[in-house]
Design a protein around this motif. Structure first.
Motif, mmCIF file in Angstrom:
data_model
loop_
_atom_site.group_PDB
_atom_site.id
_atom_site.type_symbol
_atom_site.label_atom_id
_atom_site.label_comp_id
_atom_site.label_asym_id
_atom_site.label_seq_id
_atom_site.Cartn_x
_atom_site.Cartn_y
_atom_site.Cartn_z
ATOM 1 N N ILE A 79 0.853 5.787 3.385
ATOM 2 C CA ILE A 79 0.382 4.904 4.468
ATOM 3 C C ILE A 79 -0.572 5.666 5.374
ATOM 4 O O ILE A 79 -1.634 5.155 5.753
ATOM 5 C CB ILE A 79 1.580 4.362 5.270
ATOM 6 N N SER A 130 2.907 -2.395 4.447
ATOM 7 C CA SER A 130 2.791 -1.596 5.672
ATOM 8 C C SER A 130 1.360 -1.144 5.929
ATOM 9 O O SER A 130 0.897 -1.122 7.075
ATOM 10 C CB SER A 130 3.705 -0.369 5.577
ATOM 11 N N THR A 131 0.641 -0.791 4.863
ATOM 12 C CA THR A 131 -0.731 -0.327 5.028
ATOM 13 C C THR A 131 -1.650 -1.458 5.486
ATOM 14 O O THR A 131 -2.520 -1.254 6.347
ATOM 15 C CB THR A 131 -1.264 0.268 3.714
ATOM 16 N N THR A 164 6.476 -1.677 -0.198
ATOM 17 C CA THR A 164 6.476 -1.130 1.160
ATOM 18 C C THR A 164 5.114 -0.558 1.542
ATOM 19 O O THR A 164 4.655 -0.726 2.673
ATOM 20 C CB THR A 164 7.554 -0.046 1.299
ATOM 21 N N TYR A 165 4.460 0.101 0.596
ATOM 22 C CA TYR A 165 3.169 0.726 0.884
ATOM 23 C C TYR A 165 2.085 -0.311 1.145
ATOM 24 O O TYR A 165 1.374 -0.235 2.160
ATOM 25 C CB TYR A 165 2.783 1.616 -0.293
ATOM 26 N N ALA A 197 -4.237 3.824 5.477
ATOM 27 C CA ALA A 197 -4.423 2.871 6.574
ATOM 28 C C ALA A 197 -5.851 2.884 7.114
ATOM 29 O O ALA A 197 -6.375 1.842 7.540
ATOM 30 C CB ALA A 197 -3.429 3.171 7.700
ATOM 31 N N VAL A 200 -0.736 -4.153 7.215
ATOM 32 C CA VAL A 200 -0.409 -4.452 8.612
ATOM 33 C C VAL A 200 -0.936 -3.359 9.535
ATOM 34 O O VAL A 200 -1.575 -3.641 10.562
ATOM 35 C CB VAL A 200 1.117 -4.613 8.781
ATOM 36 N N GLY A 201 -0.675 -2.102 9.175
ATOM 37 C CA GLY A 201 -1.130 -0.997 10.019
ATOM 38 C C GLY A 201 -2.641 -0.927 10.127
ATOM 39 O O GLY A 201 -3.188 -0.715 11.216
#
Length: 255
Positions: free
Chosen positions: A125, A42-43, A38-39, A129, A45-46
């Motif tokens: 995140i 998501s990171t 998940t990290y 990010a 993409v973000g």
């Protein structure tokens, strides 16, 4: 006989058998897998979306870049303490929303065994990010201006240009960011200690904390050493094939 002297009897793989029979170690591996998936996703993409935002030549780009990157310059201990306060049901988000009149609102992830690991993910995140943004923005700004002109002439929508043309062009930057994030997953320790100390129960236990606890608190050097070597082997098993595959693709595309 004295127990103060070292025992040099070779025990073979007994420590590894004991390690992978240890429920806490297996829980820490499962938590690391959930956190890592998940990290990292998501990171990336973000961070890429933040890079696209800044690539629009927005006014005050330098200020935004500083704000987004500031989180990465902050210590994990500080980040953990701040987010522990934010997620605290008695003084954080839940308490603030209830004070606004929503008495039935509940946000107690940090004390929920099923959701506690995701509070660590959210804090991580926020911390990482900005770094992905800087790496991705450098890659995007390095794309040949002629490519942008061709895309505009062909009338390609901006979102499609970034997804289908720019993203493959900055693959090297994305891989670099992903490797850095993966190393961060393996090293994860101080954020967990600051936010949850591995709790509730063992819901946020991670391998690095398992190793430190056994090495310094329980003084179980054999189990801690076996865990360290196992973690290193697992990391190499993931990184080496991926890096070889990425280098192979880069070499084929260069031809």
């Amino acid at each position: 006989s004295s127990r103060m002297l070292a025992n040099w009897n070779f025990v073979g793989i007994d420590q590894y058998v004991a390690l992978f029979g240890n429920r806490r170690w297996l829980t820490s591996l499962a938590n690391m897998a959930v956190f890592g998936a998940t990290y990292i996703g998501s990171t990336l993409v973000g961070g890429f979306l933040l890079a696209i935002f800044l690539d629009q030549r927005v006014r005050g780009e330098g200020i935004f870049r500083t704000i987004f990157l500031y989180s990465y310059a902050t210590s994990f201990i500080v980040v953990g303490l701040v987010w522990r306060w934010i997620f605290n049901p008695n003084m954080g988000i839940q308490d603030v929303v209830r004070d606004l009149g929503f008495a039935s609102f509940t946000f107690d992830w940090i004390v929920d065994q099923r959701m506690a690991i995701f509070t660590i993910v959210i804090a991580a995140i926020w911390h990482g990010a900005g770094l992905v943004m800087v790496i991705a923005l450098a890659g995007i700004r390095g794309v040949d201006a002629e490519i942008w002109k061709a895309l505009k002439v062909d009338g390609v929508p901006p979102w499609r240009a970034y997804v289908h043309v720019i993203l493959p062009s900055v693959r090297g930057s994305i891989i670099t960011a992903a490797v850095l994030m993966m190393i961060g997953v393996v090293r994860l320790y101080d954020l967990v200690v600051a936010m949850t100390n591995g709790g509730p129960g063992s819901a946020t236990e991670v391998p690095a904390k398992f190793i430190v606890d056994n090495l310094f608190e329980r003084q179980n050097i054999g189990l801690a050493s076996a865990a360290s070597i196992s973690l290193l082997v697992m990391l190499l098993a993931l990184l080496v094939p991926w890096l070889l595959w990425s280098r192979g693709r880069t070499g084929r595309s260069a031809r």
